[in-house]
Design a protein around this motif. Structure first.
Motif, short mmCIF file in Angstrom:
data_model
loop_
_atom_site.label_atom_id
_atom_site.label_comp_id
_atom_site.label_asym_id
_atom_site.label_seq_id
_atom_site.Cartn_x
_atom_site.Cartn_y
_atom_site.Cartn_z
N HIS A 30 -8.64 3.30 6.01
CA HIS A 30 -7.52 2.49 5.53
C HIS A 30 -7.99 1.14 4.99
O HIS A 30 -7.48 0.67 3.97
CB HIS A 30 -6.50 2.27 6.66
CG HIS A 30 -5.61 3.44 6.91
ND1 HIS A 30 -5.94 4.47 7.76
CD2 HIS A 30 -4.38 3.76 6.41
CE1 HIS A 30 -4.97 5.36 7.77
NE2 HIS A 30 -4.01 4.96 6.97
N ASP A 78 -9.30 1.83 1.58
CA ASP A 78 -8.22 2.19 0.67
C ASP A 78 -7.38 0.97 0.30
O ASP A 78 -6.92 0.84 -0.85
CB ASP A 78 -7.32 3.26 1.31
CG ASP A 78 -8.04 4.61 1.47
OD1 ASP A 78 -9.17 4.75 0.95
OD2 ASP A 78 -7.47 5.50 2.12
N ASP A 79 -7.17 0.08 1.24
CA ASP A 79 -6.42 -1.15 0.95
C ASP A 79 -7.19 -2.03 -0.04
O ASP A 79 -6.59 -2.61 -0.96
CB ASP A 79 -6.17 -1.94 2.24
CG ASP A 79 -5.22 -1.24 3.20
OD1 ASP A 79 -4.58 -0.25 2.80
OD2 ASP A 79 -5.13 -1.68 4.36
N GLY A 105 -3.29 2.59 11.24
CA GLY A 105 -4.17 2.44 10.08
C GLY A 105 -5.30 1.46 10.25
O GLY A 105 -5.88 1.01 9.25
N ASP A 154 1.13 3.40 2.22
CA ASP A 154 1.80 3.62 3.50
C ASP A 154 2.66 2.41 3.89
O ASP A 154 2.94 2.16 5.06
CB ASP A 154 0.81 3.97 4.61
CG ASP A 154 -0.25 2.90 4.84
OD1 ASP A 154 -0.47 2.07 3.93
OD2 ASP A 154 -0.86 2.88 5.93
N THR A 161 0.83 -1.20 0.00
CA THR A 161 0.00 0.00 0.00
C THR A 161 0.87 1.25 0.00
O THR A 161 2.09 1.19 0.20
CB THR A 161 -0.92 0.02 1.23
OG1 THR A 161 -0.12 0.17 2.41
CG2 THR A 161 -1.74 -1.25 1.32
N ARG A 195 -5.17 -5.55 6.75
CA ARG A 195 -3.93 -5.12 7.41
C ARG A 195 -3.96 -5.50 8.89
O ARG A 195 -4.96 -5.33 9.58
CB ARG A 195 -3.69 -3.62 7.24
CG ARG A 195 -4.74 -2.73 7.86
CD ARG A 195 -4.31 -1.27 7.89
NE ARG A 195 -3.98 -0.76 6.57
CZ ARG A 195 -3.06 0.18 6.34
NH1 ARG A 195 -2.41 0.73 7.34
NH2 ARG A 195 -2.81 0.60 5.12
#
Length: 274
Positions: free
Chosen positions: A72, A75-76, A67, A8, A6, A56
């Protein structure tokens, strides 16, 4: 192992089997993509491409400290769909994964999606507030966090052996293998991700997200769900969706994709083909 990285710098593990129209599965807390075994094998056998990732901090993905929130998570999921260049995908989310799917569609748009299914899912909002009087008291989730911090191994065993699959009901026939598999998946993940994830799944308000979604969404919920109580979830989500259909399962528990896999898979297939 197949992973994406990702923005980040978190590695997300995923499975990608078969070919055909893609079905993307988002798992519940505190599990992993392994929780979808019964669905992935079934739909692979029916000619679909099946994809599932470890959120995650869960399963085989990186155990980062940050996150662990719905932004997050969404977004992942978007990063995974973009990496695989998925089109006309069906997104299926269970429990926390249902919130992930809803937030992904609202936050990233529907250009890659055809339909969605949310099963025993946390939307619209789990915690009790002035505007959500039917929710569960915040103290319930505070206690979850305390038990994760104190002895999550014991807590996970008790959740799996009790309310998650309805094994605490008088007529239940608990499966030790199912209980141990739940515990195994939970203990693979990181304690920090699971601790923070309780806030993510209980305090995120998905009301406006649900209103934004226009693709057809099947809302599947058991009326004996002891984890995400039926009355304050499934029916409310279906009403907020522009194109939502509610399917209620009498007496089914929260973990019905496992305990009632044959019924759930058949209904999923009928919706996908409709």
């Amino acid at each position: 192992m197949p992973t994406i990285r990702t923005k980040d710098n978190v590695e997300i593990f995923y499975k990608d089997w078969g070919s055909g129209q893609p079905i993307v599965f988002s798992h519940g807390w505190p599990l992993s993509s392994d929780d979808w075994d019964a669905q992935m094998l079934f739909f692979l056998d029916h000619g679909y491409r099946v994809i599932a990732h470890d959120r995650r901090g869960h399963g085989r993905s990186t155990q980062v400290a940050e996150g662990h929130d719905m932004d997050h998570y969404a977004d992942d999921l978007a990063a995974l769909t973009a990496h695989l260049d998925l089109k006309n995908a069906i997104h299926v989310g269970h429990s926390t994964g249902g919130g992930e799917v809803v937030h992904y569609l609202a936050r990233h748009g529907e250009s890659r999606a055809a339909k969605a299914v949310i099963i025993a899912a946390v939307p619209p909002l789990m915690v009790r507030t002035a505007s959500n009087p039917g929710g569960l008291p915040k103290e319930v989730f505070d206690d979850f966090q305390k038990q994760v911090a104190d002895n999550r191994s014991q807590f996970y065993r008790e959740v799996a052996a009790g309310p998650f699959y309805g094994y605490n009901r008088p007529d239940a026939k608990p499966s030790e293998a199912v209980i141990q598999n739940w515990w195994r998946q939970g203990m693979m993940g990181g304690a920090k991700a699971h601790y923070d994830g309780i806030v993510a799944f209980s305090q995120t308000d998905f009301t406006e997200d649900l209103k934004k979604i226009s693709v057809p969404v099947l809302v599947m919920h058991g009326d004996d769900d002891q984890i995400v109580p039926y009355a304050d979830s499934g029916p409310l989500s279906a009403k907020l969706l522009k194109n939502g259909t509610l399917k209620t399962y009498k007496g089914f528990p929260h973990g019905m994709p496992t305990t009632q896999a044959a019924i759930i898979n058949a209904d999923l297939l009928a919706f996908i083909r409709s």
